[in-house]
Design a protein around this motif. Structure first.
Motif, PDB file in Angstrom:
ATOM      1  N   GLY A 295       2.999 -27.692  20.361  1.00 40.20           N
ATOM      2  CA  GLY A 295       4.247 -27.098  20.837  1.00 40.20           C
ATOM      3  C   GLY A 295       4.675 -25.893  20.026  1.00 40.20           C
ATOM      4  N   ALA A 296       3.697 -25.182  19.470  1.00 38.36           N
ATOM      5  CA  ALA A 296       4.014 -24.050  18.599  1.00 38.36           C
ATOM      6  C   ALA A 296       4.779 -22.945  19.317  1.00 38.36           C
ATOM      7  CB  ALA A 296       2.714 -23.482  18.008  1.00 38.36           C
ATOM      8  N   PHE A 297       4.521 -22.771  20.609  1.00 36.85           N
ATOM      9  CA  PHE A 297       5.183 -21.686  21.340  1.00 36.85           C
ATOM     10  C   PHE A 297       6.627 -22.018  21.701  1.00 36.85           C
ATOM     11  CE2 PHE A 297       0.630 -20.959  22.243  1.00 36.85           C
ATOM     12  CZ  PHE A 297       0.526 -19.659  21.749  1.00 36.85           C
ATOM     13  N   ASP A 298       7.066 -23.234  21.374  1.00 41.92           N
ATOM     14  CA  ASP A 298       8.460 -23.625  21.615  1.00 41.92           C
ATOM     15  C   ASP A 298       9.303 -23.522  20.360  1.00 41.92           C
ATOM     16  OD1 ASP A 298       7.912 -24.271  24.302  1.00 41.92           O
ATOM     17  OD2 ASP A 298       7.172 -26.258  23.715  1.00 41.92           O
ATOM     18  N   ARG A 299       8.729 -23.104  19.266  1.00 44.74           N
ATOM     19  CA  ARG A 299       9.483 -22.965  18.021  1.00 44.74           C
ATOM     20  C   ARG A 299      10.196 -21.621  17.962  1.00 44.74           C
ATOM     21  NH1 ARG A 299       8.496 -27.087  14.241  1.00 44.74           N
ATOM     22  NH2 ARG A 299       7.982 -28.906  15.530  1.00 44.74           N
ATOM     23  N   GLU A 300      11.134 -21.500  17.036  1.00 45.48           N
ATOM     24  CA  GLU A 300      11.873 -20.244  16.900  1.00 45.48           C
ATOM     25  C   GLU A 300      10.994 -19.149  16.319  1.00 45.48           C
ATOM     26  OE1 GLU A 300      15.960 -18.401  14.853  1.00 45.48           O
ATOM     27  OE2 GLU A 300      15.449 -20.527  14.570  1.00 45.48           O
ATOM     28  N   VAL A 301      10.082 -19.545  15.435  1.00 46.95           N
ATOM     29  CA  VAL A 301       9.246 -18.572  14.718  1.00 46.95           C
ATOM     30  C   VAL A 301       7.783 -18.971  14.819  1.00 46.95           C
ATOM     31  CG1 VAL A 301       8.651 -17.704  12.427  1.00 46.95           C
ATOM     32  CG2 VAL A 301      11.041 -17.877  13.091  1.00 46.95           C
ATOM     33  N   LEU A 302       6.939 -17.995  15.139  1.00 49.90           N
ATOM     34  CA  LEU A 302       5.490 -18.181  15.151  1.00 49.90           C
ATOM     35  C   LEU A 302       4.893 -17.138  14.207  1.00 49.90           C
ATOM     36  CD1 LEU A 302       2.809 -19.349  16.209  1.00 49.90           C
ATOM     37  CD2 LEU A 302       2.995 -17.781  18.161  1.00 49.90           C
ATOM     38  N   VAL A 303       4.250 -17.614  13.144  1.00 54.79           N
ATOM     39  CA  VAL A 303       3.724 -16.717  12.121  1.00 54.79           C
ATOM     40  C   VAL A 303       2.200 -16.773  12.123  1.00 54.79           C
ATOM     41  CG1 VAL A 303       3.792 -16.041   9.688  1.00 54.79           C
ATOM     42  CG2 VAL A 303       5.764 -17.207  10.719  1.00 54.79           C
ATOM     43  N   ILE A 304       1.563 -15.626  12.359  1.00 52.47           N
ATOM     44  CA  ILE A 304       0.111 -15.512  12.293  1.00 52.47           C
ATOM     45  C   ILE A 304      -0.259 -15.094  10.869  1.00 52.47           C
ATOM     46  CG2 ILE A 304      -1.938 -14.412  13.263  1.00 52.47           C
ATOM     47  CD1 ILE A 304      -0.304 -13.789  15.763  1.00 52.47           C
ATOM     48  N   ILE A 305      -1.207 -15.814  10.252  1.00 54.11           N
ATOM     49  CA  ILE A 305      -1.552 -15.568   8.845  1.00 54.11           C
ATOM     50  C   ILE A 305      -3.065 -15.397   8.699  1.00 54.11           C
ATOM     51  CG2 ILE A 305      -1.292 -16.368   6.478  1.00 54.11           C
ATOM     52  CD1 ILE A 305       0.955 -18.178   7.388  1.00 54.11           C
ATOM     53  N   PRO A 306      -3.589 -14.174   8.799  1.00 52.06           N
ATOM     54  CA  PRO A 306      -4.994 -13.956   8.430  1.00 52.06           C
ATOM     55  C   PRO A 306      -5.200 -14.346   6.969  1.00 52.06           C
ATOM     56  CG  PRO A 306      -4.123 -12.071   9.630  1.00 52.06           C
ATOM     57  CD  PRO A 306      -2.954 -12.939   9.285  1.00 52.06           C
ATOM     58  N   THR A 307      -6.295 -15.035   6.695  1.00 50.98           N
ATOM     59  CA  THR A 307      -6.495 -15.616   5.369  1.00 50.98           C
ATOM     60  C   THR A 307      -7.279 -14.693   4.444  1.00 50.98           C
ATOM     61  OG1 THR A 307      -8.546 -16.720   6.030  1.00 50.98           O
ATOM     62  CG2 THR A 307      -6.485 -17.915   6.399  1.00 50.98           C
ATOM     63  N   THR A 308      -7.349 -15.093   3.183  1.00 52.33           N
ATOM     64  CA  THR A 308      -8.210 -14.398   2.221  1.00 52.33           C
ATOM     65  C   THR A 308      -9.643 -14.895   2.408  1.00 52.33           C
ATOM     66  OG1 THR A 308      -7.883 -16.064   0.503  1.00 52.33           O
ATOM     67  CG2 THR A 308      -6.297 -14.265   0.591  1.00 52.33           C
ATOM     68  N   GLY A 309     -10.543 -14.465   1.511  1.00 56.79           N
ATOM     69  CA  GLY A 309     -11.957 -14.784   1.689  1.00 56.79           C
ATOM     70  C   GLY A 309     -12.255 -16.262   1.774  1.00 56.79           C
ATOM     71  N   THR A 310     -11.595 -17.076   0.956  1.00 57.25           N
ATOM     72  CA  THR A 310     -11.875 -18.511   0.941  1.00 57.25           C
ATOM     73  C   THR A 310     -11.162 -19.269   2.057  1.00 57.25           C
ATOM     74  OG1 THR A 310     -10.047 -18.905  -0.599  1.00 57.25           O
ATOM     75  CG2 THR A 310     -12.236 -18.514  -1.545  1.00 57.25           C
ATOM     76  N   GLY A 311     -10.295 -18.576   2.793  1.00 63.50           N
ATOM     77  CA  GLY A 311      -9.473 -19.257   3.783  1.00 63.50           C
ATOM     78  C   GLY A 311      -8.117 -19.660   3.234  1.00 63.50           C
ATOM     79  N   TRP A 312      -7.762 -19.130   2.056  1.00 66.02           N
ATOM     80  CA  TRP A 312      -6.524 -19.492   1.369  1.00 66.02           C
ATOM     81  C   TRP A 312      -5.313 -18.843   2.033  1.00 66.02           C
ATOM     82  CZ3 TRP A 312      -3.249 -16.312  -1.810  1.00 66.02           C
ATOM     83  CH2 TRP A 312      -2.324 -17.010  -2.593  1.00 66.02           C
ATOM     84  N   ILE A 313      -4.237 -19.614   2.121  1.00 64.32           N
ATOM     85  CA  ILE A 313      -2.935 -19.125   2.559  1.00 64.32           C
ATOM     86  C   ILE A 313      -1.950 -19.381   1.432  1.00 64.32           C
ATOM     87  CG2 ILE A 313      -1.025 -19.488   4.170  1.00 64.32           C
ATOM     88  CD1 ILE A 313      -3.087 -20.156   6.320  1.00 64.32           C
ATOM     89  N   ASN A 314      -1.242 -18.351   1.019  1.00 60.02           N
ATOM     90  CA  ASN A 314      -0.304 -18.473  -0.087  1.00 60.02           C
ATOM     91  C   ASN A 314       0.727 -19.558   0.215  1.00 60.02           C
ATOM     92  OD1 ASN A 314       1.687 -18.187  -2.053  1.00 60.02           O
ATOM     93  ND2 ASN A 314       1.562 -15.964  -2.070  1.00 60.02           N
ATOM     94  N   PRO A 315       0.749 -20.638  -0.566  1.00 66.41           N
ATOM     95  CA  PRO A 315       1.687 -21.725  -0.282  1.00 66.41           C
ATOM     96  C   PRO A 315       3.135 -21.313  -0.432  1.00 66.41           C
ATOM     97  CG  PRO A 315       0.589 -22.068  -2.378  1.00 66.41           C
ATOM     98  CD  PRO A 315      -0.106 -20.927  -1.724  1.00 66.41           C
ATOM     99  N   VAL A 316       3.418 -20.351  -1.322  1.00 67.17           N
ATOM    100  CA  VAL A 316       4.789 -19.877  -1.491  1.00 67.17           C
ATOM    101  C   VAL A 316       5.254 -19.167  -0.224  1.00 67.17           C
ATOM    102  CG1 VAL A 316       6.291 -18.345  -2.807  1.00 67.17           C
ATOM    103  CG2 VAL A 316       4.554 -19.695  -3.981  1.00 67.17           C
ATOM    104  N   ALA A 317       4.387 -18.349   0.358  1.00 72.15           N
ATOM    105  CA  ALA A 317       4.739 -17.641   1.586  1.00 72.15           C
ATOM    106  C   ALA A 317       4.973 -18.619   2.731  1.00 72.15           C
ATOM    107  CB  ALA A 317       3.642 -16.652   1.959  1.00 72.15           C
TER     108      ALA A 317
END
Length: 574
Positions: A295-317
């Motif tokens: 149901g992601a398209f029913d949320r107020e915010v949808l954030v696309i996050i291209p990852t770094t080389g290892t697939g890491w996503i900044n947990p703080v962000a």
């Protein structure tokens, strides 16, 4: 000495002939080494100082040898006064060599002071002068290896040339040219075909096993809002090391309710790993299925996050935006590699941009099919190589608004990032490269802020419509390193220094390139707010580009306190 006895050269003369060092080359090597000790963007310990000093000394030696040969051949040849008497020549060589050694050793004293100066800017402890003397030993060893390698190649060229001269009676210059061409081709073939492939094969063997592991304490989520859960189309064991960290951590609805004092939703985190499907297209199909399922398209915010080389996503962000919107969010990421960013960048930077473009276009195309009144706010986040990957989806700045993105936050973009580079080059006249302004800040802004107040001043309203923000520290080598540094002085080194770059840094051809390259290896190990460590100031970036209605700076500080509490609970690997 007895008459008729064989003459014996002193030991130092024998050693000198064995080394066969050119005294002009030694002078240039010492010059390059001394200049390499000058400060750069980040503090360098004695080991890295020696590594870069040795590389630059070897380059300087080669340049000095070449200049000496050219001068002897085209300037001094057939001069009546050259060469001078042996005694004079030996005196010149002795003075040059002794002076070079003395200068190199003495230069280590101010070098240690410079490193303490740079460390102080970063609020770090600098090196002691005595301990920093080890830099000279390391540099000598590195330079010796580099010079020896070059000599092996030169001897091989001469051997090939002599063979052609004996076998086919070739002219000396022609034989030398052909020999050089053959050795260069063989060397490039060896490097590209064996060493580079071997390096990446070795890197795959080293990092691929980690991708199959799971960090201690991380367990499969049971919430259906998470990829990898029992309900997910993306199995838990296919998400990779970083993907499992991403979907299994982060705030839960009850935690958000307690922090924000209002009923919260369970945040959605969608992720696909390299092993989730066999091809990029199949992985994108799973990704879209996951967005629909959760149901992601029913949320107020949808954030696309291209990852770094290892697939890491900044947990703080990730956690910041979820806290700000009380869980009414959906975050989506996709792994394209399991190698560290710097290896992925060297191996195939286009791969990251292709991956980012594919994910952004796939999610955007599905989002665009929704009725306008039902579409969530479409946002984009990228850090380091993830920033470069996200920029690959846009030909130019207006494309971001045209595609419907309301907020874009790019942190620490690599210097080769296409959109960042184009905007920086076309910045408003009179604005510095380290803190540029484009179109008077109407859509895109840059902040070199190293604290919350500075970022607020760089991004304060009025700021209407789509907001694009680049966070970039003046001391971040990821942002400022490029091959142009070899022979071109960049604007950011012509201008007054940025907020956390020492004013003592200078540009030198070749040398600065290697200095900043060495800084990259240390870019994330400095305190938050410096280098490539953006700490919790990513929260201030989100507050600038995507504030919820009625958001205040007091709200930002409240979320920062919650982030610091979570960091202490989760540990440094969160």
């Amino acid at each position: 000495m007895t008459a008729g006895a064989p003459t014996r050269n002193p030991l130092y003369v024998w050693a000198w002939r064995l080394l066969r060092l050119d005294f002009v080359g030694i002078v240039f090597a010492a010059l390059f080494f001394c200049l390499s000790l000058t400060p750069s963007l980040l503090p360098r310990d004695w080991l890295f100082g020696g590594l870069i000093g040795g590389i630059n000394a070897a380059i300087g030696y080669g340049i000095g040898v070449f200049i000496a040969k050219m001068v002897r051949r085209f300037v001094l040849q057939n001069r009546t006064w050259w060469p001078p008497p042996k005694r004079v020549l030996w005196a010149l060589k002795t003075v040059a060599v002794a002076g070079s050694i003395a200068a190199s050793v003495l230069m280590l004293i101010p070098a240690a002071a410079w490193q303490r100066q740079v460390s102080a800017v970063m609020e770090m402890e600098g090196p002691a002068t005595l301990g920093y003397m080890r830099t000279g030993v390391v540099a000598l060893a590195v330079a010796a290896v580099c010079v020896a390698t070059a000599r092996v190649l030169l001897d091989l060229i001469k051997t090939v040339a002599r063979y052609f001269i004996r076998r086919w009676r070739m002219d000396d210059e022609v034989a030398l040219f052909i020999g050089t061409a053959i050795v260069v081709v063989l060397a490039l073939t060896l490097i590209n075909g064996v060493l580079v492939r071997g390096f990446f094969a070795g890197a795959n063997r080293v990092f691929q096993p980690q991708n199959a592991t799971t960090r201690p304490g991380v367990v499969q989520p049971v919430q259906p809002e998470r990829s990898g859960s029992p309900d997910s189309f993306a199995p838990w064991d296919t998400l990779g090391y970083q993907g499992r960290n991403f979907v299994a951590t982060g705030p839960r609805a009850d935690e958000l309710t307690e922090i924000n004092g209002a009923p919260a939703k369970e945040p959605i985190r969608v992720y696909v790993g390299l092993q989730t499907a066999d091809t990029d297209e199949q992985r994108m199909a799973v990704l879209l299925s996951e967005l629909e399922r959760t149901g992601a398209f029913d949320r107020e915010v949808l954030v696309i996050i291209p990852t770094t080389g290892t697939g890491w996503i900044n947990p703080v962000a990730a956690r910041s935006i979820e806290l700000m919107y009380n869980g009414d969010t959906a975050l989506v990421g996709s792994q394209y590699s399991f190698l560290p960013s710097w290896i992925s960048f060297l191996g195939d930077e286009e791969k990251s941009m292709r991956s980012g473009r594919m994910m952004i276009e796939a999610v955007h195309d599905r989002w665009q099919k929704l009725p306008p009144e039902r579409r969530p706010k479409l946002m984009l986040y990228g850090e380091s190589l993830g920033s470069m990957a996200g920029q690959g989806a846009f030909g130019w700045l207006p494309d971001i608004s045209r595609m419907g993105f309301s907020s874009v936050l790019w942190v620490g973009p690599p210097n080769a990032s296409p959109l960042w580079k184009a905007i920086t080059q076309r910045r408003d006249p009179g604005t510095p490269e380290v803190a540029p302004r484009y179109d008077n800040g109407r859509t895109v802004r840059f902040s070199q802020g190293t604290d919350s107040e500075q970022i607020h001043q760089d991004t304060k309203e009025p700021w209407e419509g789509t907001r694009v923000l680049f966070l970039q520290h003046p001391s971040d080598p990821i942002v400022w390193w490029s091959t142009d540094l070899l022979f071109t002085k960049p604007d950011w080194l012509r201008e007054p220094p940025g907020r956390d770059r020492t004013a003592s840094m200078r540009w030198y051809p070749i040398i600065t390139f290697w200095q900043v390259a060495a800084d990259i290896t240390n870019a994330s190990s400095v305190p938050g707010g410096h280098g490539h460590n953006y700490g919790d100031y990513v929260l201030d970036g989100w507050a600038a580009v995507a504030p919820p209605d009625g958001w205040t700076r007091e709200d930002t500080e409240r979320i920062r306190i919650a982030l610091k509490k979570t960091e202490a609970e989760d540990g440094p690997e969160y």
